[in-house]
Design an enzyme around this catalytic site. Structure first.
Site, PDB file in Angstrom:
ATOM      1  N   CYS A 279      -0.682 -80.595  57.640  1.00  0.00           N
ATOM      2  CA  CYS A 279      -1.102 -79.108  58.083  1.00  0.00           C
ATOM      3  C   CYS A 279      -2.853 -78.997  58.686  1.00  0.00           C
ATOM      4  O   CYS A 279      -2.953 -79.126  56.896  1.00  0.00           O
ATOM      5  CB  CYS A 279       0.043 -78.411  58.516  1.00  0.00           C
ATOM      6  SG  CYS A 279       1.634 -78.690  58.333  1.00  0.00           S
TER       7      CYS A 279
ATOM      8  N   HIS B 144      -9.609 -74.453  58.781  1.00  0.00           N
ATOM      9  CA  HIS B 144      -9.642 -73.641  60.756  1.00  0.00           C
ATOM     10  C   HIS B 144      -9.763 -72.588  61.227  1.00  0.00           C
ATOM     11  O   HIS B 144      -8.536 -71.764  61.630  1.00  0.00           O
ATOM     12  CB  HIS B 144      -7.948 -74.624  61.254  1.00  0.00           C
ATOM     13  CG  HIS B 144      -7.921 -75.146  62.798  1.00  0.00           C
ATOM     14  ND1 HIS B 144      -9.088 -74.969  63.532  1.00  0.00           N
ATOM     15  CD2 HIS B 144      -6.939 -74.882  63.360  1.00  0.00           C
ATOM     16  CE1 HIS B 144      -8.396 -75.243  64.768  1.00  0.00           C
ATOM     17  NE2 HIS B 144      -6.834 -74.569  65.018  1.00  0.00           N
TER      18      HIS B 144
ATOM     19  N   CYS C 257      -7.610 -71.953  70.160  1.00  0.00           N
ATOM     20  CA  CYS C 257      -8.370 -72.602  68.862  1.00  0.00           C
ATOM     21  C   CYS C 257      -9.407 -73.651  69.671  1.00  0.00           C
ATOM     22  O   CYS C 257     -10.452 -74.600  69.312  1.00  0.00           O
ATOM     23  CB  CYS C 257      -6.973 -73.968  68.681  1.00  0.00           C
ATOM     24  SG  CYS C 257      -5.156 -73.246  68.110  1.00  0.00           S
TER      25      CYS C 257
HETATM   26  N1  COA Z   1      -3.295 -78.064  53.871  1.00  0.00           N
HETATM   27  C1  COA Z   1      -3.602 -77.802  52.302  1.00  0.00           C
HETATM   28  N2  COA Z   1      -3.012 -76.558  51.364  1.00  0.00           N
HETATM   29  C2  COA Z   1      -2.360 -76.187  51.903  1.00  0.00           C
HETATM   30  C3  COA Z   1      -2.381 -75.797  53.262  1.00  0.00           C
HETATM   31  C4  COA Z   1      -2.963 -76.889  54.334  1.00  0.00           C
HETATM   32  N3  COA Z   1      -2.207 -77.035  55.795  1.00  0.00           N
HETATM   33  N4  COA Z   1      -2.262 -74.200  53.699  1.00  0.00           N
HETATM   34  C5  COA Z   1      -2.064 -73.897  52.901  1.00  0.00           C
HETATM   35  N5  COA Z   1      -2.394 -74.512  51.656  1.00  0.00           N
HETATM   36  C6  COA Z   1      -2.119 -74.242  50.367  1.00  0.00           C
HETATM   37  C7  COA Z   1      -3.296 -73.260  50.316  1.00  0.00           C
HETATM   38  O1  COA Z   1      -4.577 -73.010  49.753  1.00  0.00           O
HETATM   39  C8  COA Z   1      -2.630 -72.682  49.087  1.00  0.00           C
HETATM   40  O2  COA Z   1      -3.312 -72.975  48.022  1.00  0.00           O
HETATM   41  P1  COA Z   1      -3.285 -72.223  46.236  1.00  0.00           P
HETATM   42  O3  COA Z   1      -2.251 -71.732  46.056  1.00  0.00           O
HETATM   43  O4  COA Z   1      -4.062 -73.605  45.683  1.00  0.00           O
HETATM   44  O5  COA Z   1      -4.406 -71.072  46.755  1.00  0.00           O
HETATM   45  C9  COA Z   1      -1.311 -72.743  49.021  1.00  0.00           C
HETATM   46  O6  COA Z   1      -1.135 -74.029  50.248  1.00  0.00           O
HETATM   47  C10 COA Z   1      -0.143 -71.587  49.671  1.00  0.00           C
HETATM   48  O7  COA Z   1      -0.866 -71.367  51.275  1.00  0.00           O
HETATM   49  P2  COA Z   1      -0.606 -70.113  52.001  1.00  0.00           P
HETATM   50  O8  COA Z   1      -1.515 -69.324  52.227  1.00  0.00           O
HETATM   51  O9  COA Z   1       0.914 -69.001  51.953  1.00  0.00           O
HETATM   52  O10 COA Z   1       0.655 -71.224  52.853  1.00  0.00           O
HETATM   53  P3  COA Z   1       1.369 -71.373  53.776  1.00  0.00           P
HETATM   54  O11 COA Z   1       2.819 -71.699  53.288  1.00  0.00           O
HETATM   55  O12 COA Z   1       1.286 -69.484  54.634  1.00  0.00           O
HETATM   56  O13 COA Z   1       0.934 -72.288  54.781  1.00  0.00           O
HETATM   57  C11 COA Z   1       1.399 -73.637  56.684  1.00  0.00           C
HETATM   58  C12 COA Z   1       0.951 -73.283  55.168  1.00  0.00           C
HETATM   59  C13 COA Z   1       1.861 -75.244  56.520  1.00  0.00           C
HETATM   60  C14 COA Z   1       2.523 -73.245  56.833  1.00  0.00           C
HETATM   61  C15 COA Z   1      -0.041 -73.522  57.524  1.00  0.00           C
HETATM   62  O14 COA Z   1      -1.212 -73.566  56.274  1.00  0.00           O
HETATM   63  C16 COA Z   1      -0.947 -73.396  58.721  1.00  0.00           C
HETATM   64  O15 COA Z   1       0.142 -72.994  59.380  1.00  0.00           O
HETATM   65  N6  COA Z   1      -0.486 -74.408  58.875  1.00  0.00           N
HETATM   66  C17 COA Z   1      -1.402 -74.786  60.364  1.00  0.00           C
HETATM   67  C18 COA Z   1      -2.225 -73.948  61.110  1.00  0.00           C
HETATM   68  C19 COA Z   1      -2.214 -74.110  62.636  1.00  0.00           C
HETATM   69  O16 COA Z   1      -1.441 -74.322  63.165  1.00  0.00           O
HETATM   70  N7  COA Z   1      -3.209 -73.655  63.172  1.00  0.00           N
HETATM   71  C20 COA Z   1      -3.837 -73.728  64.673  1.00  0.00           C
HETATM   72  C21 COA Z   1      -3.870 -75.830  64.618  1.00  0.00           C
HETATM   73  S1  COA Z   1      -4.224 -75.310  66.605  1.00  0.00           S
END
Ligand code: COA
Length: 366
Positions: free
Chosen positions: A195, A314, A74
């Protein structure tokens, strides 16, 4: 910078689109660029089965100049920028990042991110990235008494800002505080709305030895143990503190001279902890900045006016360069509705992993 979203274009489309905008902005053509420093996570993590990206970029740009690939998960964008600034003998260097990342299944994306953690004690124990950060935050809350409501305010601020940023995923889609507080738990006590949002996209920056309207006056880079729980102080990131110290010394300024900052809010908790690591608040007092509204768009130190990783999105390596994109446009005063009042000196803060590699850059309007 491209729009950050779930677009299914190829990674090289993002690279091309971002670099064309950067070249136009600098009134240059590809023939003016002497070298490219490229960064992405997807080659290292094995996505797309396309590792020799530098050669593919040579095709796309029809050039034979040196192209280096640097990866630091990242934090790749910031490390690529730091590298470009250190390169001697080149007049114009393009720093470029592109990720096609988020259109894979959640399990795949989560596993790519997990590959940045330490293998034996973290990966095999299922220490997913949100979990690692949730444990750090649990310790911080116990030590300093901050609350989950503080984190909700950070998410709310960043979503409000993204709603005004046409390149952000959550543009024109503000999120109410109740929705943030009631979002599903991902890893206790962090919720979905704490997140960052994994998206696709690209960003590019051109560093020139010619005079420009914006100067990079400070550049700091530090690394730390990969094993979070092997560090002396688990609640803070030493690499941020060290990179910031170098950048402030380089620029000859203090944290109070910064007008606005783009902070690496991989999780809302990381944004709060970073207020302290960057010297904007005393240790344990970061929550005061969000409670007082000081870091809102109309406050004295606006933070993550772009919407941050939380709500702009991100795309891993592209994040560090997208931060520079926001600061440059804010310093120039062309951010329309989300323009901040005081905009002479801006700071970018980009973290790789859970604090294992960190860069801090300070940009000044000339
Ligand atoms: N904030 C707001 N909305 C989010 C989101 C977030 N962080 N992550 C996903 N969504 C939304 C999507 O846009 C989608 O919306 P929609 O149904 O209206 O299209 C819905 O939630 C489902 O998305 P999906 O991709 O299936 O979610 P997920 O359960 O796979 O992912 C997390 C959720 C929290 C696990 C993921 O966002 C995550 O891992 N975030 C952290 C990423 C990270 O660690 N990056 C490195 C950092 S240095």
């Amino acid at each position: 910078m491209t729009k950050f979203d779930y677009s299914t274009k190829n990674w090289w489309d993002f690279a091309y689109e971002a670099s064309i905008e950067a070249l136009k902005d600098a009134s240059m053509s590809m023939g003016d660029i002497d070298a490219i420093v490229f960064t992405s996570i997807s080659s290292a993590a094995g996505g797309e089965h396309q590792t020799h990206k530098v050669s593919l970029l040579s095709d796309i740009f029809k050039t034979n100049i040196p192209i280096i690939e640097i990866a630091s998960v990242c934090g790749g964008g910031g490390v690529a920028l730091w590298t470009a600034l250190k390169m001697k003998g080149f007049k114009n260097v393009m720093v470029l990042a592109a990720e096609k990342f988020a259109d894979n299944r959640s399990e795949v994306v989560t596993d790519w991110i997990l590959s940045a953690a330490e293998k034996v004690y973290e990966q095999t124990e299922g220490m997913l990235f949100p979990t690692q950060n949730a444990l750090i935050w649990q310790m911080y809350m116990e030590k300093y008494g901050a609350t989950m409501d503080d984190l909700s305010l950070i998410a709310y601020k960043n979503h409000q800002n993204a709603a005004l940023n046409p390149k952000a995923y959550f543009y024109k889609k503000p999120v109410e505080i109740e929705k943030i507080k009631n979002s599903p738990e991902v890893s206790f006590p962090l919720r979905l709305m704490d997140c960052s949002l994994s998206v696709n996209g690209g960003a590019a920056v051109i560093i020139s030895s010619d005079k420009s309207d914006i100067e990079v006056v400070g550049s700091g880079f530090a690394t730390d143990h990969i094993l979070t729980f092997g560090r002396e102080n688990i609640t803070h990131f030493k690499a941020t503190q060290m990179a910031a110290k170098i950048a402030y010394e380089d620029a000859g300024i203090k944290p109070e001279n910064i007008d606005l900052a783009e902070i690496h809010d991989a999780f809302t908790s990381v944004e709060l902890i970073s207020y302290e690591d960057l010297g904007f608040a005393e240790m344990g007092k970061g929550a005061d900045l969000i409670r007082s509204g000081e870091i809102n768009r109309d406050g004295s130190l606006p933070i993550n006016v772009s919407g941050g990783l939380k709500a702009k999105g991100h795309p891993i390596s592209a994040t560090g360069l997208a931060q520079v994109y926001e600061i440059v446009h804010q310093l120039r005063g062309d951010c329309a509705e989300r323009q901040v009042r005081k905009h002479d000196i801006g700071l970018t803060h980009n973290i790789g992993g859970a604090g294992g590699s960190v860069t801090v850059h300070i940009l000044k309007k000339i």
